[in-house]
Design a protein around this motif. Structure first.
Motif, PDB file in Angstrom:
ATOM      1  N   PHE A   1      14.605  -1.405   3.431  1.00 46.36           N
ATOM      2  CA  PHE A   1      13.898  -1.789   2.146  1.00 46.36           C
ATOM      3  C   PHE A   1      12.719  -2.929   2.335  1.00 46.36           C
ATOM      4  N   ALA A   2      11.178  -3.644   1.779  1.00 48.36           N
ATOM      5  CA  ALA A   2      11.066  -4.618   2.009  1.00 48.36           C
ATOM      6  C   ALA A   2       9.892  -4.312   1.023  1.00 48.36           C
ATOM      7  N   ASN A   3      10.342  -6.153   0.511  1.00 49.05           N
ATOM      8  CA  ASN A   3       9.121  -6.324  -0.640  1.00 49.05           C
ATOM      9  C   ASN A   3       8.211  -7.069  -0.177  1.00 49.05           C
ATOM     10  N   LEU A   4       6.517  -6.408  -0.577  1.00 48.58           N
ATOM     11  CA  LEU A   4       5.588  -6.972  -0.221  1.00 48.58           C
ATOM     12  C   LEU A   4       4.128  -6.991  -0.353  1.00 48.58           C
ATOM     13  N   THR A   5       3.501  -7.699  -0.364  1.00 43.57           N
ATOM     14  CA  THR A   5       1.589  -7.762  -0.885  1.00 43.57           C
ATOM     15  C   THR A   5       1.507  -5.989  -1.124  1.00 43.57           C
ATOM     16  N   ASN A   6       1.453  -5.827  -2.622  1.00 40.24           N
ATOM     17  CA  ASN A   6       0.527  -4.614  -1.994  1.00 40.24           C
ATOM     18  C   ASN A   6      -0.827  -3.716  -1.605  1.00 40.24           C
ATOM     19  N   GLY A   7      -1.277  -4.757  -1.613  1.00 39.46           N
ATOM     20  CA  GLY A   7      -2.613  -3.426  -0.835  1.00 39.46           C
ATOM     21  C   GLY A   7      -3.047  -2.291  -0.931  1.00 39.46           C
ATOM     22  N   LYS A   8      -2.937  -1.312  -0.534  1.00 37.47           N
ATOM     23  CA  LYS A   8      -3.510  -0.198  -1.026  1.00 37.47           C
ATOM     24  C   LYS A   8      -1.861   0.773  -0.565  1.00 37.47           C
TER      25      LYS A   8
ATOM     26  N   VAL B   1       3.605  -7.166  -5.619  1.00 37.40           N
ATOM     27  CA  VAL B   1       4.520  -7.683  -5.093  1.00 37.40           C
ATOM     28  C   VAL B   1       5.262  -6.256  -5.057  1.00 37.40           C
ATOM     29  N   VAL B   2       5.271  -5.255  -4.083  1.00 37.80           N
ATOM     30  CA  VAL B   2       6.137  -3.879  -3.973  1.00 37.80           C
ATOM     31  C   VAL B   2       7.253  -3.829  -3.604  1.00 37.80           C
ATOM     32  N   GLU B   3       8.124  -2.426  -3.797  1.00 40.59           N
ATOM     33  CA  GLU B   3       8.831  -2.564  -2.865  1.00 40.59           C
ATOM     34  C   GLU B   3       8.774  -0.889  -2.391  1.00 40.59           C
ATOM     35  N   LEU B   4       9.064  -0.723  -0.984  1.00 35.93           N
ATOM     36  CA  LEU B   4       8.915   0.239  -0.025  1.00 35.93           C
ATOM     37  C   LEU B   4       9.778   0.387   0.896  1.00 35.93           C
ATOM     38  N   GLY B   5       9.939   1.218   1.335  1.00 34.07           N
ATOM     39  CA  GLY B   5      10.529   2.060   2.523  1.00 34.07           C
ATOM     40  C   GLY B   5      10.217   0.953   3.524  1.00 34.07           C
ATOM     41  N   ALA B   6      10.906   0.443   4.610  1.00 33.33           N
ATOM     42  CA  ALA B   6      10.498  -0.260   5.891  1.00 33.33           C
ATOM     43  C   ALA B   6      10.956   0.265   6.815  1.00 33.33           C
ATOM     44  N   THR B   7      10.211   0.040   7.945  1.00 31.84           N
ATOM     45  CA  THR B   7      11.011  -0.447   9.424  1.00 31.84           C
ATOM     46  C   THR B   7      10.849  -1.650   9.799  1.00 31.84           C
ATOM     47  N   PHE B   8      11.770  -2.420   9.724  1.00 30.34           N
ATOM     48  CA  PHE B   8      11.597  -3.864  10.835  1.00 30.34           C
ATOM     49  C   PHE B   8      12.300  -3.758  12.117  1.00 30.34           C
ATOM     50  N   THR B   9      10.895  -4.572  13.066  1.00 29.39           N
ATOM     51  CA  THR B   9      11.236  -4.752  14.463  1.00 29.39           C
ATOM     52  C   THR B   9      10.402  -6.507  15.129  1.00 29.39           C
ATOM     53  N   SER B  10      10.439  -6.323  15.778  1.00 33.04           N
ATOM     54  CA  SER B  10       9.990  -7.937  16.163  1.00 33.04           C
ATOM     55  C   SER B  10       8.572  -8.381  15.487  1.00 33.04           C
TER      56      SER B  10
END
Length: 416
Positions: free
Chosen positions: A316-323, A333-342
């Motif tokens: 999960f990541a906290n990122l600028t919401n945008g759309k 900044v909102v919290e969403l599920g996320a996939t982290f890679t390089s």
């Protein structure tokens, strides 16, 4: 790949646990870990203890206590921010003063979180400026409360920053474990703000996991309550902090009352741990059950590994919401599920929020935006507006008292 430099700023006595977790997760032969903190003598003890612990398993890894923040950041590819401005004394204040008015105290949410933002943003702005000057290309992993406004500040400064929290991941895992379902076969939706995120549409093998577990006995501890009344009202299940801060009746129903002396307990534990590091450097860290730190081994370590060309990490990541969540302002900044890679964090857009969840989060968004503006502009009137915007029954006279207490200069001589 050349030797990776990972800089850890703050973190106190729990830094050795992060070093251990990184050594287990990051599959690189050479890593330079640089530690930075205000209390130099304490930092050297922690660095020496951590270096000794890694010497056998990771002989080509180094751990250094950097003399300055600038030195710690030189050439860094990853920067982990664990600073608590004002140290645990400040956390104790944030958790204490709201209770005078019958409110829950927390360093990230409610009036306590607003006080923390007022105190923290000026110091974080200074750290951000140094980061931009010394290591502008570094990936910044932010764990500083209140996570939404601190991550927003870093991102608006132009840094490649993401806010991290393990709570959604371990909450979802606990629910699925209680339902005896595999995470691999589950589907879910998640969105909100840090510590105020909501899950809905959680299914496994066609079964509605949330309704199945509502009000069921908790077999995995206090992280996993699903209150049936809340689920029926909102069509979604929140993280535990919703109950603790905004629904005190449900909090009591599920036994989620926190210790009022937790910060003081952590102060004593921290001092004991550092003394043990000094007396017996390199030996086993005191029992983690006294102070579990899942954000280190379930979030920071696997995400650092993913960013450094390791295995992708689903978190999960906290990122600028945008759309990503149209119901909420794009600049927050909102919290969403996320996939982290390089390549960084790729967010998972949850789709439309349940209507009542959107309504609740709209109030939180107003308070979040006002908190950021108040702390950034040093405007006490906006600080009072932020408290007034919270979805809490706070009388006007109390708003003014809380705003005054939130500005108090407390614990600012130290950071952890």
């Amino acid at each position: 790949m050349k030797r990776a430099v990972i800089t850890v700023v703050g973190g106190g006595a729990f830094i050795p646990r992060l070093c251990d977790a990184l050594a287990r997760s990051v599959n690189l032969p050479e890593v330079e870990l640089r530690l930075s903190a205000r209390r130099e003598n304490r930092l050297r003890v922690i660095a020496d203890h951590s270096a000794r612990r890694l010497s056998a398993a990771r002989p080509a890894w180094t751990v250094q206590a950097a003399p300055t923040l600038e030195r710690a950041l030189e050439g860094a590819s990853i920067v982990v921010l664990l600073v608590r401005v004002g140290g645990l004394e400040a956390r104790a204040w944030d958790e204490t003063f709201p209770r005078r008015f019958g409110l829950a105290g927390d360093e990230g949410l409610g009036p306590g979180g607003i006080a923390n933002a007022w105190r923290t943003l000026p110091e974080l702005a200074r750290i951000g400026r140094i980061l931009l000057q010394v290591a502008p290309q570094a990936r910044v992993l932010n764990l500083m409360a209140p996570l939404g406004v601190t991550t927003r500040l870093l991102r608006e400064q132009g840094l490649d920053a993401v806010g991290l929290c393990e709570l959604p991941l371990i909450t979802l895992e606990a629910w699925l474990a209680n339902a005896r379902e595999s995470a691999a076969g589950a589907t879910w939706r998640y969105g909100g703000f840090n510590h105020l995120g909501w899950f809905w549409g959680v299914t496994a093998r066609g079964r509605d996991i949330l309704r199945r577990l509502a009000d069921a006995p908790r077999s995995s501890g206090p992280l996993v309550p699903i209150d049936r009344l809340t689920l029926e009202r909102y069509g979604a299940a929140p993280l535990r902090y919703y109950y603790e801060i905004f629904d005190r009746d449900a909090c009591r129903r599920h036994g989620l009352e926190r210790s009022p002396d937790r910060a003081r307990e952590l102060m004593a534990l921290s001092e004991t741990m550092v003394q043990q590091f000094s007396d017996q450097p390199g030996l086993e860290i005191p029992a983690p059950e006294v102070r579990p730190t899942p954000w280190l081994d379930r979030a920071v370590a696997p995400i650092v590994s993913a960013l450094l060309n390791g295995a992708p990490h689903a978190g999960f990541a906290n990122l600028t919401n945008g759309k990503n969540i149209p119901e909420l302002p794009p600049e927050l900044v909102v919290e969403l599920g996320a996939t982290f890679t390089s390549q960084g964090a790729c967010p998972i857009t949850p789709g439309p929020l349940p209507a009542r969840v959107a309504q609740f989060l709209g109030h939180i968004a107003d308070a979040e935006a006002l908190t950021f503006r108040a702390a950034e502009q040093r405007d006490p009137a906006l600080l009072a507006e932020a408290i007034r915007a919270l979805p809490l029954p706070i009388p006007e006279a109390t708003v003014q008292e809380l705003a005054s207490l939130a500005q108090r200069d407390v614990g600012t001589r130290e950071q952890s």
